[in-house]
Write a protein that holds these residues in place. Structure first.
Motif, PDB file in Angstrom:
ATOM      1  N   GLY A 292       0.813  -1.219   0.000  1.00  0.00           N
ATOM      2  CA  GLY A 292       0.000   0.000   0.000  1.00  0.00           C
ATOM      3  C   GLY A 292       0.843   1.264   0.000  1.00  0.00           C
ATOM      4  O   GLY A 292       2.052   1.230  -0.256  1.00  0.00           O
ATOM      5  N   THR A 293       0.206   2.345   0.320  1.00  0.00           N
ATOM      6  CA  THR A 293       0.827   3.671   0.271  1.00  0.00           C
ATOM      7  C   THR A 293       2.094   3.728   1.143  1.00  0.00           C
ATOM      8  O   THR A 293       2.083   3.267   2.283  1.00  0.00           O
ATOM      9  CB  THR A 293      -0.200   4.711   0.785  1.00  0.00           C
ATOM     10  OG1 THR A 293      -1.379   4.576  -0.020  1.00  0.00           O
ATOM     11  CG2 THR A 293       0.321   6.118   0.681  1.00  0.00           C
ATOM     12  N   PRO A 294       3.184   4.280   0.599  1.00  0.00           N
ATOM     13  CA  PRO A 294       4.443   4.330   1.366  1.00  0.00           C
ATOM     14  C   PRO A 294       4.310   5.100   2.683  1.00  0.00           C
ATOM     15  O   PRO A 294       3.609   6.117   2.740  1.00  0.00           O
ATOM     16  CB  PRO A 294       5.407   5.078   0.433  1.00  0.00           C
ATOM     17  CG  PRO A 294       4.764   5.082  -0.901  1.00  0.00           C
ATOM     18  CD  PRO A 294       3.306   4.852  -0.740  1.00  0.00           C
ATOM     19  N   ASN A 295       4.991   4.622   3.714  1.00  0.00           N
ATOM     20  CA  ASN A 295       5.018   5.308   5.021  1.00  0.00           C
ATOM     21  C   ASN A 295       6.086   6.397   4.951  1.00  0.00           C
ATOM     22  O   ASN A 295       7.202   6.227   5.436  1.00  0.00           O
ATOM     23  CB  ASN A 295       5.394   4.321   6.131  1.00  0.00           C
ATOM     24  CG  ASN A 295       4.461   3.134   6.137  1.00  0.00           C
ATOM     25  OD1 ASN A 295       3.255   3.284   6.136  1.00  0.00           O
ATOM     26  ND2 ASN A 295       5.023   1.938   6.127  1.00  0.00           N
ATOM     27  N   VAL A 296       5.710   7.504   4.332  1.00  0.00           N
ATOM     28  CA  VAL A 296       6.736   8.474   3.927  1.00  0.00           C
ATOM     29  C   VAL A 296       7.565   9.006   5.098  1.00  0.00           C
ATOM     30  O   VAL A 296       8.785   9.158   4.981  1.00  0.00           O
ATOM     31  CB  VAL A 296       6.083   9.620   3.122  1.00  0.00           C
ATOM     32  CG1 VAL A 296       7.056  10.760   2.909  1.00  0.00           C
ATOM     33  CG2 VAL A 296       5.619   9.084   1.772  1.00  0.00           C
ATOM     34  N   LEU A 297       6.919   9.264   6.240  1.00  0.00           N
ATOM     35  CA  LEU A 297       7.705   9.830   7.344  1.00  0.00           C
ATOM     36  C   LEU A 297       8.775   8.854   7.832  1.00  0.00           C
ATOM     37  O   LEU A 297       9.917   9.244   8.082  1.00  0.00           O
ATOM     38  CB  LEU A 297       6.791  10.260   8.488  1.00  0.00           C
ATOM     39  CG  LEU A 297       6.089  11.596   8.222  1.00  0.00           C
ATOM     40  CD1 LEU A 297       4.899  11.788   9.147  1.00  0.00           C
ATOM     41  CD2 LEU A 297       7.066  12.754   8.377  1.00  0.00           C
ATOM     42  N   SER A 298       8.406   7.580   7.934  1.00  0.00           N
ATOM     43  CA  SER A 298       9.413   6.621   8.426  1.00  0.00           C
ATOM     44  C   SER A 298      10.424   6.294   7.327  1.00  0.00           C
ATOM     45  O   SER A 298      11.531   5.849   7.616  1.00  0.00           O
ATOM     46  CB  SER A 298       8.757   5.346   8.958  1.00  0.00           C
ATOM     47  OG  SER A 298       8.572   4.393   7.953  1.00  0.00           O
ATOM     48  N   MET A 299      10.059   6.522   6.093  1.00  0.00           N
ATOM     49  CA  MET A 299      11.023   6.295   5.015  1.00  0.00           C
ATOM     50  C   MET A 299      11.996   7.472   4.928  1.00  0.00           C
ATOM     51  O   MET A 299      13.140   7.332   4.512  1.00  0.00           O
ATOM     52  CB  MET A 299      10.297   6.079   3.686  1.00  0.00           C
ATOM     53  CG  MET A 299       9.491   4.773   3.680  1.00  0.00           C
ATOM     54  SD  MET A 299       8.301   4.665   2.345  1.00  0.00           S
ATOM     55  CE  MET A 299       9.307   4.033   1.009  1.00  0.00           C
ATOM     56  N   ALA A 300      11.500   8.658   5.325  1.00  0.00           N
ATOM     57  CA  ALA A 300      12.363   9.846   5.273  1.00  0.00           C
ATOM     58  C   ALA A 300      13.520   9.705   6.255  1.00  0.00           C
ATOM     59  O   ALA A 300      14.671  10.008   5.926  1.00  0.00           O
ATOM     60  CB  ALA A 300      11.549  11.090   5.586  1.00  0.00           C
ATOM     61  N   SER A 301      13.226   9.215   7.465  1.00  0.00           N
ATOM     62  CA  SER A 301      14.335   9.052   8.424  1.00  0.00           C
ATOM     63  C   SER A 301      15.321   8.015   7.884  1.00  0.00           C
ATOM     64  O   SER A 301      16.533   8.153   8.034  1.00  0.00           O
ATOM     65  CB  SER A 301      13.820   8.673   9.814  1.00  0.00           C
ATOM     66  OG  SER A 301      12.969   7.565   9.752  1.00  0.00           O
ATOM     67  N   LEU A 302      14.796   7.021   7.206  1.00  0.00           N
ATOM     68  CA  LEU A 302      15.678   6.005   6.620  1.00  0.00           C
ATOM     69  C   LEU A 302      16.557   6.612   5.520  1.00  0.00           C
ATOM     70  O   LEU A 302      17.733   6.282   5.401  1.00  0.00           O
ATOM     71  CB  LEU A 302      14.826   4.857   6.063  1.00  0.00           C
ATOM     72  CG  LEU A 302      15.587   3.728   5.377  1.00  0.00           C
ATOM     73  CD1 LEU A 302      16.573   3.062   6.330  1.00  0.00           C
ATOM     74  CD2 LEU A 302      14.613   2.680   4.833  1.00  0.00           C
ATOM     75  N   GLU A 303      15.971   7.516   4.745  1.00  0.00           N
ATOM     76  CA  GLU A 303      16.757   8.140   3.671  1.00  0.00           C
ATOM     77  C   GLU A 303      18.016   8.796   4.251  1.00  0.00           C
ATOM     78  O   GLU A 303      19.134   8.562   3.774  1.00  0.00           O
ATOM     79  CB  GLU A 303      15.910   9.194   2.925  1.00  0.00           C
ATOM     80  CG  GLU A 303      16.708   9.893   1.834  1.00  0.00           C
ATOM     81  CD  GLU A 303      15.985  11.096   1.215  1.00  0.00           C
ATOM     82  OE1 GLU A 303      14.739  11.185   1.312  1.00  0.00           O
ATOM     83  OE2 GLU A 303      16.683  11.955   0.647  1.00  0.00           O
ATOM     84  N   GLY A 304      17.808   9.600   5.300  1.00  0.00           N
ATOM     85  CA  GLY A 304      18.964  10.277   5.912  1.00  0.00           C
ATOM     86  C   GLY A 304      19.972   9.272   6.440  1.00  0.00           C
ATOM     87  O   GLY A 304      21.188   9.399   6.232  1.00  0.00           O
ATOM     88  N   ALA A 305      19.455   8.238   7.116  1.00  0.00           N
ATOM     89  CA  ALA A 305      20.349   7.253   7.726  1.00  0.00           C
ATOM     90  C   ALA A 305      21.159   6.512   6.653  1.00  0.00           C
ATOM     91  O   ALA A 305      22.358   6.264   6.829  1.00  0.00           O
ATOM     92  CB  ALA A 305      19.526   6.267   8.546  1.00  0.00           C
ATOM     93  N   LEU A 306      20.512   6.178   5.552  1.00  0.00           N
ATOM     94  CA  LEU A 306      21.223   5.416   4.507  1.00  0.00           C
ATOM     95  C   LEU A 306      22.324   6.243   3.848  1.00  0.00           C
ATOM     96  O   LEU A 306      23.355   5.707   3.430  1.00  0.00           O
ATOM     97  CB  LEU A 306      20.235   4.917   3.442  1.00  0.00           C
ATOM     98  CG  LEU A 306      19.255   3.822   3.894  1.00  0.00           C
ATOM     99  CD1 LEU A 306      18.356   3.398   2.733  1.00  0.00           C
ATOM    100  CD2 LEU A 306      19.986   2.610   4.469  1.00  0.00           C
ATOM    101  N   LYS A 307      22.089   7.553   3.780  1.00  0.00           N
ATOM    102  CA  LYS A 307      23.141   8.408   3.202  1.00  0.00           C
ATOM    103  C   LYS A 307      24.420   8.279   4.027  1.00  0.00           C
ATOM    104  O   LYS A 307      25.517   8.190   3.490  1.00  0.00           O
ATOM    105  CB  LYS A 307      22.688   9.876   3.218  1.00  0.00           C
ATOM    106  CG  LYS A 307      21.740  10.228   2.101  1.00  0.00           C
ATOM    107  CD  LYS A 307      21.478  11.725   2.138  1.00  0.00           C
ATOM    108  CE  LYS A 307      20.299  12.073   1.283  1.00  0.00           C
ATOM    109  NZ  LYS A 307      19.698  13.361   1.648  1.00  0.00           N
ATOM    110  N   VAL A 308      24.258   8.262   5.344  1.00  0.00           N
ATOM    111  CA  VAL A 308      25.435   8.159   6.218  1.00  0.00           C
ATOM    112  C   VAL A 308      26.119   6.801   6.027  1.00  0.00           C
ATOM    113  O   VAL A 308      27.344   6.715   5.918  1.00  0.00           O
ATOM    114  CB  VAL A 308      25.029   8.354   7.701  1.00  0.00           C
ATOM    115  CG1 VAL A 308      26.246   8.251   8.614  1.00  0.00           C
ATOM    116  CG2 VAL A 308      24.329   9.688   7.898  1.00  0.00           C
TER     117      VAL A 308
END
Ligand SMILES: Cc1ncc(COP(=O)(O)O)c(C=O)c1O
Length: 426
Positions: A292-308
């Motif tokens: 279903g629809t992406p959990n954008v807020l929890s994916m956003a924190s993941l985006e930052g973390a993955l960059k590191v």
């Protein structure tokens, strides 16, 4: 552990001064007077994660529904965006990875996709020391197909706290349709040889999926080389994605044409998704397994973390992790072994994951005493204090202090003041 360490209070300072990963500490929210040793369970927040979450908040505030299409559909296609950041961490192609749901949901997705029992081949092979949610999912999937788990779930018995890989291979009989195993055991930190076990499964015509939860971000994983059928993993432990951040699935590209066990409209081809037809038009890559629809807020924190993580590189992280956990084990043996402590994990580098298993008969109360002294470990029954110096945000000085505090706790027996009654979350 072939690096000699020194038992000298100035030694950890010199290690920190020469640590090429040391600067990553600044990217994390670290608390003064607290030593965080729980990255195996929930990684710490990064400033990068906060930035990405705030960016999403701004977009939502400014754009409302249009958030989905800003920046070239970034958030509508967020799974794909994050899969590109995830790919180097697990050694797969970005289109073999989708980011959605949660770990247990994705286990259900994987098993319901790959478990197609027949009269003679209907068993799922598991072990008896995996994290229990995996087993609950396997049992319920078997029941959904009309089987009794007592018959259709084949359990390989551990030897003490470890699994013998040969026992797993020997259990791959003709009636086994699917295997589902963890990469790194949550309690003992044992690493399974995924290449060897997957190869044995393939030679016997058995499909295999892996739970990478305790491996991803802790050890080097090359899904291309392993060539399993599917894998799932959480993103909140060594990847630091945030509490309950969206999980991941890997689907080997040879299976792209399969239908997902649990279909949903986000698994539809993007070209026809918004035509909202009644027929499911399956996206034939890992994104077709989204629900279903992406959990954008929890994916956003993941985006930052993955960059590191990508800046640091998993190979470098593993190198530091082996070295700093090696230092912790050295200090434990040197200073704590006369006080009833033992090291419960295997010692070979290739056989141990990211945490050190500090065992003691009074492990529970000692873990609470550690918390009272500002250390954050966790405890797993019956006697394991999991202590995790992470590559990105733990210093060698902190490791030294942890052992000094443990020494004080056992010498003064301060843990004896602690009530044996357990809290729900430990
Ligand atoms: C091996 C393993 N699988 C799954 C999970 C948890 O799944 P979920 O994220 O759905 O709570 C854990 C949690 O620690 C775990 O260790």
């Amino acid at each position: 552990m072939n690096v000699p360490y020194q038992d000298d209070p100035d030694y950890p300072k010199s290690l920190d001064n020469n640590d090429p990963m040391g600067h990553f500490r600044q990217r994390f929210f670290l608390k003064k007077d607290s030593i965080y040793m729980c990255g195996n369970s929930l990684g710490l927040a990064t400033k990068d994660a906060e930035e990405c979450v705030l960016e999403v908040m701004e977009r939502w505030k400014d754009e409302g529904i249009k958030i989905w299409t800003v920046d070239d559909n970034k958030y509508y296609l967020y799974s794909r965006y994050l899969a590109k950041l995830m790919a180097p961490i697990v050694g797969a192609d970005p289109d073999e990875i989708a980011i959605f749901g949660g770990t247990t949901i994705n286990i259900h997705q994987g098993i319901s996709t790959f478990y197609k029992p027949t009269k003679d081949k209907y068993k799922i092979l598991v072990d008896d020391i995996n994290f229990p949610t995996d087993r609950y999912a396997v049992d319920s999937q078997v029941m959904l197909q009309g089987y009794d788990p007592k018959d259709a779930v084949k359990v390989v018995k551990s030897k003490g706290k470890f699994m013998d890989e040969d026992d797993i291979v020997n259990a791959m009989t003709e009636d086994v349709a699917l295997i589902f195993l963890p990469t790194v055991y949550y309690r003992s930190a044992q690493v399974l040889d995924m290449v060897k076990i997957t190869k044995a499964a393939k030679e016997r015509g058995i499909l295999i999926g892996w739970d990478l939860c305790h491996g991803v971000g802790a050890i080097e994983i090359n899904l291309k080389e392993i060539d399993a059928d599917f894998a799932i993993w959480c993103t909140y432990k060594y990847l630091n994605g945030g509490p309950g951040s969206s999980a991941a699935i890997y689907v080997n590209r040879r299976h792209f044409k399969r239908l997902p066990g649990l279909a949903g409209w986000y698994g539809n081809k993007i070209e026809t998704q918004f035509l909202l037809r009644q027929e499911f038009d399956h996206q034939q890559d890992a994104n077709g397994w989204q629900i279903g629809t992406p959990n954008v807020l929890s994916m956003a924190s993941l985006e930052g973390a993955l960059k590191v993580i990508n800046e640091a590189g998993v190979a470098n992280m593993r190198k530091k992790s082996l070295h700093i956990t090696g230092y912790l084990m050295y200090l434990i043996e040197k200073k704590l072994s006369n006080y009833g402590f033992t090291i419960g994990n295997l010692r070979e580098d290739s056989k141990r994951g990211g945490h050190v298993c500090l065992e003691h008969d009074e492990g529970y109360r000692i873990s609470i005493a550690m918390k009272k002294r500002g250390i954050v470990p966790d405890f797993r029954d019956p006697n394991v204090i999991r202590v995790t110096p992470t590559a990105l945000y733990t210093s060698y000085e902190e490791v030294y202090r942890v052992v000094e505090i443990l020494l004080d706790i056992v010498r003064t027996e301060s843990y004896k003041e602690i009530n044996k009654n357990r809290n729900y979350v430990v």
